[in-house]
Enzyme design. Structure first.
Site, PDB file in Angstrom:
ATOM      1  N   THR A  96       0.837  -1.206   0.000  1.00 10.53           N
ATOM      2  CA  THR A  96       0.000   0.000   0.000  1.00 10.53           C
ATOM      3  C   THR A  96       0.868   1.251   0.000  1.00 10.53           C
ATOM      4  O   THR A  96       0.412   2.321  -0.384  1.00 10.53           O
ATOM      5  CB  THR A  96      -0.968  -0.012   1.198  1.00 10.53           C
ATOM      6  OG1 THR A  96      -1.703  -1.238   1.204  1.00 10.53           O
ATOM      7  CG2 THR A  96      -1.955   1.134   1.134  1.00 10.53           C
TER       8      THR A  96
ATOM      9  N   TYR B 209       6.327 -12.658   3.726  1.00 10.70           N
ATOM     10  CA  TYR B 209       5.059 -12.273   3.108  1.00 10.70           C
ATOM     11  C   TYR B 209       4.772 -13.329   2.035  1.00 10.70           C
ATOM     12  O   TYR B 209       5.425 -13.373   0.999  1.00 10.70           O
ATOM     13  CB  TYR B 209       5.228 -10.887   2.502  1.00 10.70           C
ATOM     14  CG  TYR B 209       4.030 -10.255   1.837  1.00 10.70           C
ATOM     15  CD1 TYR B 209       2.777 -10.867   1.802  1.00 10.70           C
ATOM     16  CD2 TYR B 209       4.152  -9.014   1.247  1.00 10.70           C
ATOM     17  CE1 TYR B 209       1.699 -10.265   1.194  1.00 10.70           C
ATOM     18  CE2 TYR B 209       3.078  -8.389   0.628  1.00 10.70           C
ATOM     19  CZ  TYR B 209       1.860  -9.009   0.606  1.00 10.70           C
ATOM     20  OH  TYR B 209       0.791  -8.399  -0.003  1.00 10.70           O
TER      21      TYR B 209
ATOM     22  N   LYS C  14       2.932 -13.205   7.162  1.00 15.43           N
ATOM     23  CA  LYS C  14       1.854 -12.482   6.503  1.00 15.43           C
ATOM     24  C   LYS C  14       1.376 -13.371   5.372  1.00 15.43           C
ATOM     25  O   LYS C  14       2.021 -13.478   4.327  1.00 15.43           O
ATOM     26  CB  LYS C  14       2.345 -11.132   5.987  1.00 15.43           C
ATOM     27  CG  LYS C  14       1.281 -10.349   5.246  1.00 15.43           C
ATOM     28  CD  LYS C  14       1.804  -9.003   4.779  1.00 15.43           C
ATOM     29  CE  LYS C  14       0.754  -8.278   3.950  1.00 15.43           C
ATOM     30  NZ  LYS C  14       1.227  -6.941   3.504  1.00 15.43           N
TER      31      LYS C  14
END
Length: 302
Positions: A55, A143, A168
């Site tokens: 993001t 991730y 994640k």
């Protein structure tokens, strides 16, 4: 003395905010707006921040900009937040970023999914091991977006690197997540639902205790309401929040998540908090879609 990483583990079992990176009119990072947005998150009750997440347009930033984002975040947050710095690209670049984060006082790094077109499972272990071993004092959070990766490979990585403490997980399949977590070790890691609020209820039911969020930039209270409901086992309450944010997240997810960051920045722009500018390959929303995003943001309790 063996490091237990308990403060870091606690921080992951929460709303893990992924701040945007605001740009000025000349295209550079708007440092004043960046600091103001961080303060807004902190004042809103957010206590875990991930500079250089997706993001934050990680892949559109230069190495110098990524360092600047880390520095701004650590400096602005002080002791108000645990910092989880996004690192990635080639191994030397990721190691340098992780060591830079350590020097600044960050407590953890998140290793972005390798973007190499050919990822072997054992090569995945080697990649993460090289990064984790370079900063043994920091908690390390892979991730995971690779649906082919097995839980056994994560367990193998952690056998070598005890500082790999959380995950994640961003494969959009709750059943696969449940199996992966149990194959790797459900209690061994802190499981963070990496697909944010829309997937948080289903992933929490399978063992996640935290979730990432880009929406939190716009409405911190909404994200915090969801995690409080999930922590207390109030799934009907969590689903009320889910319904509240559904359309916003649908807009972000449309067309292969083409407007994932764009929608968040558009909402912030509608509130007068930063410019709507995003960098290619993202693109600003067309005029006829901006009003819907603004209406959603205005309707939340900010």
């Amino acid at each position: 003395m063996t490091t237990t990483f308990e403060p870091q583990r606690t921080a992951l079992a929460d709303v893990v905010a992924i701040p945007v990176t605001p740009f000025a009119e000349d295209g550079t990072i708007d440092q004043a707006a960046h600091r103001a947005l961080l303060r807004r998150l902190l004042d809103g009750g957010v206590s875990t921040l991930t500079p250089n997440g997706n993001t934050g347009e990680f892949y559109a930033l230069t190495p110098e900009e990524r360092r600047l984002v880390t520095e701004l975040t650590v400096d602005e947050a002080g002791d108000r937040s645990v910092i989880l710095v996004g690192v990635g690209h080639d191994i030397p670049t990721a190691v340098a970023s992780a060591r830079h984060a350590r020097e600044l006082g960050a407590q953890m790094v998140m290793v972005h999914q390798p973007v190499h077109p050919y990822v072997a499972q054992r090569g995945w272990v080697d990649y993460h091991r090289a990064i984790a071993e370079s900063v043994p004092e920091l908690g390390v959070v892979p991730y995971i977006r690779n649906a082919q990766l097995s839980g056994a490979r994560l367990a193998e990585l952690a056998d070598h690197c005890p500082n790999v403490i959380g995950v994640k997980y961003a494969v959009p399949d709750a059943a696969k997540f449940a199996a992966f977590a149990r194959d790797a070790g459900l209690e061994r890691f802190v499981w963070v639902a990496g697909l944010a609020e829309p997937y948080a209820p289903s992933y929490f039911s399978a063992g996640a205790t935290g979730f990432t969020s880009g929406l939190v930039n716009v409405a911190p209270s909404v994200s915090l309401n969801m995690i409080e409901a999930l922590r207390s086992g109030d799934y009907p309450g969590a689903m009320k929040v889910w319904e509240q944010i559904r359309r916003f997240e649908e807009l972000r997810a449309a067309n292969g998540s083409a407007d994932n960051v764009t929608v968040v920045k558009e909402a912030l722009a509608s509130l007068g908090l930063c410019r709507r500018d995003v960098r290619p390959p993202s693109r600003e929303l067309p005029e006829d879609e901006r009003a819907e995003v603004a209406a959603i943001a205005a309707g939340w309790s900010i």
